[in-house]
Design a protein around this motif. Structure first.
Motif, mmCIF file in Angstrom:
data_model
loop_
_atom_site.group_PDB
_atom_site.id
_atom_site.type_symbol
_atom_site.label_atom_id
_atom_site.label_comp_id
_atom_site.label_asym_id
_atom_site.label_seq_id
_atom_site.Cartn_x
_atom_site.Cartn_y
_atom_site.Cartn_z
ATOM 1 N N ASN A 62 89.843 64.793 41.336
ATOM 2 C CA ASN A 62 88.501 64.432 41.763
ATOM 3 C C ASN A 62 88.570 63.077 42.444
ATOM 4 N N VAL A 63 87.847 62.927 43.534
ATOM 5 C CA VAL A 63 87.778 61.650 44.235
ATOM 6 C C VAL A 63 86.586 60.888 43.674
ATOM 7 N N ALA A 64 86.797 59.627 43.319
ATOM 8 C CA ALA A 64 85.732 58.838 42.702
ATOM 9 C C ALA A 64 85.907 57.364 43.061
ATOM 10 N N ASN A 65 84.953 56.577 42.639
ATOM 11 C CA ASN A 65 85.032 55.109 42.716
ATOM 12 C C ASN A 65 85.245 54.576 44.131
ATOM 13 N N TRP A 66 84.515 55.118 45.088
ATOM 14 C CA TRP A 66 84.616 54.598 46.448
ATOM 15 C C TRP A 66 84.113 53.160 46.478
ATOM 16 N N SER A 67 84.816 52.297 47.167
ATOM 17 C CA SER A 67 84.344 50.923 47.333
ATOM 18 C C SER A 67 83.186 50.907 48.316
ATOM 19 N N ALA A 68 82.391 49.847 48.274
ATOM 20 C CA ALA A 68 81.241 49.720 49.182
ATOM 21 C C ALA A 68 81.687 49.753 50.637
ATOM 22 N N ALA A 69 82.863 49.190 50.915
ATOM 23 C CA ALA A 69 83.377 49.168 52.286
ATOM 24 C C ALA A 69 84.010 50.499 52.696
ATOM 25 N N GLY A 70 84.169 51.414 51.745
ATOM 26 C CA GLY A 70 84.762 52.710 52.061
ATOM 27 C C GLY A 70 86.257 52.650 52.313
ATOM 28 N N ASP A 71 86.915 51.578 51.813
ATOM 29 C CA ASP A 71 88.354 51.451 52.050
ATOM 30 C C ASP A 71 89.189 51.568 50.775
ATOM 31 N N GLU A 72 88.556 51.934 49.664
ATOM 32 C CA GLU A 72 89.255 52.167 48.405
ATOM 33 C C GLU A 72 88.600 53.330 47.676
ATOM 34 N N PHE A 73 89.425 54.088 46.965
ATOM 35 C CA PHE A 73 88.917 55.174 46.137
ATOM 36 C C PHE A 73 89.924 55.470 45.050
ATOM 37 N N SER A 74 89.503 56.270 44.103
ATOM 38 C CA SER A 74 90.381 56.685 43.013
ATOM 39 C C SER A 74 90.476 58.199 42.979
ATOM 40 N N PHE A 75 91.610 58.683 42.463
ATOM 41 C CA PHE A 75 91.760 60.087 42.118
ATOM 42 C C PHE A 75 91.778 60.168 40.600
ATOM 43 N N ILE A 76 91.060 61.126 40.064
ATOM 44 C CA ILE A 76 91.082 61.360 38.626
ATOM 45 C C ILE A 76 91.637 62.761 38.410
ATOM 46 N N LEU A 77 92.725 62.839 37.647
ATOM 47 C CA LEU A 77 93.347 64.125 37.347
ATOM 48 C C LEU A 77 92.955 64.568 35.943
ATOM 49 N N ASP A 78 92.382 65.762 35.833
ATOM 50 C CA ASP A 78 92.090 66.309 34.513
ATOM 51 C C ASP A 78 93.377 66.773 33.844
ATOM 52 N N THR A 79 94.289 67.300 34.648
ATOM 53 C CA THR A 79 95.614 67.679 34.148
ATOM 54 C C THR A 79 96.646 67.143 35.124
ATOM 55 N N ASN A 80 97.797 66.824 34.603
ATOM 56 C CA ASN A 80 98.864 66.273 35.429
ATOM 57 C C ASN A 80 100.172 66.951 35.044
ATOM 58 N N PRO A 81 100.701 67.800 35.916
ATOM 59 C CA PRO A 81 101.928 68.520 35.583
ATOM 60 C C PRO A 81 103.126 67.599 35.348
ATOM 61 N N LEU A 82 103.091 66.392 35.871
ATOM 62 C CA LEU A 82 104.203 65.471 35.631
ATOM 63 C C LEU A 82 104.222 64.950 34.203
ATOM 64 N N THR A 83 103.098 64.961 33.533
ATOM 65 C CA THR A 83 103.059 64.440 32.166
ATOM 66 C C THR A 83 102.976 65.542 31.114
ATOM 67 N N ASP A 84 102.767 66.784 31.529
ATOM 68 C CA ASP A 84 102.624 67.868 30.562
ATOM 69 C C ASP A 84 103.849 68.022 29.665
ATOM 70 N N LEU A 85 105.026 67.872 30.212
ATOM 71 C CA LEU A 85 106.253 68.093 29.442
ATOM 72 C C LEU A 85 107.033 66.804 29.198
ATOM 73 N N VAL A 86 106.360 65.676 29.335
ATOM 74 C CA VAL A 86 107.024 64.390 29.174
ATOM 75 C C VAL A 86 106.391 63.622 28.029
#
Length: 134
Positions: A62-86
């Motif tokens: 999910n894309v979230a947390n856009w900055s007011a200037a529109g030059d920063e954002f965050s991705f939020i992962l509900d699941t992450n295959p890189l961490t599932d087995l680690v």
């Protein structure tokens, strides 16, 4: 890597570099498979990165947390295959295993002339990434 490097921070940097090298190679495959053209703006870039997550990791952040200037954002992962087995032991709690993803994003975007910074914001869960355009 942990045995070969002096500090967890050195391992984190190496993981980011490995991801960067992967991103440099993945971008050509992504462009060929999607027929994508040049990004119109950072919102378009975020959309295309979402598509890449789905294609290569099987998850869509999910894309979230856009900055007011529109030059920063965050991705939020509900699941992450890189961490599932680690599991990261307590003595390596500062290890940022998902720096691979941050590096891949940076490497891929650099190949299309877009310089970004990408980092993990929520290290404990390692599922929250933040990006900004320089």
């Amino acid at each position: 890597m942990i045995k070969d490097m002096d500090t967890t921070e050195d391992v984190n940097k190496q993981l980011e570099r490995l991801g960067y090298n992967m991103g440099i190679r993945l971008i050509e495959d992504f462009l060929a498979k999607t027929g994508s053209g040049r990004c119109l703006d950072l919102k378009d870039t975020a959309d295309k990165i979402q598509t890449a997550f789905k294609m290569y990791l099987g998850v869509q952040p999910n894309v979230a947390n856009w900055s007011a200037a529109g030059d920063e954002f965050s991705f939020i992962l509900d699941t992450n295959p890189l961490t599932d087995l680690v599991e990261i032991p307590e003595d390596l709690k500062n290890l940022k295993y998902c720096n691979l993803i941050c590096g891949a994003i940076r490497g891929a975007l650099e190949m299309v002339q877009l310089e970004v910074q990408s980092w993990i914001v929520q290290v404990k869960l390692q599922k929250y990434f933040h990006h900004n355009h320089e």
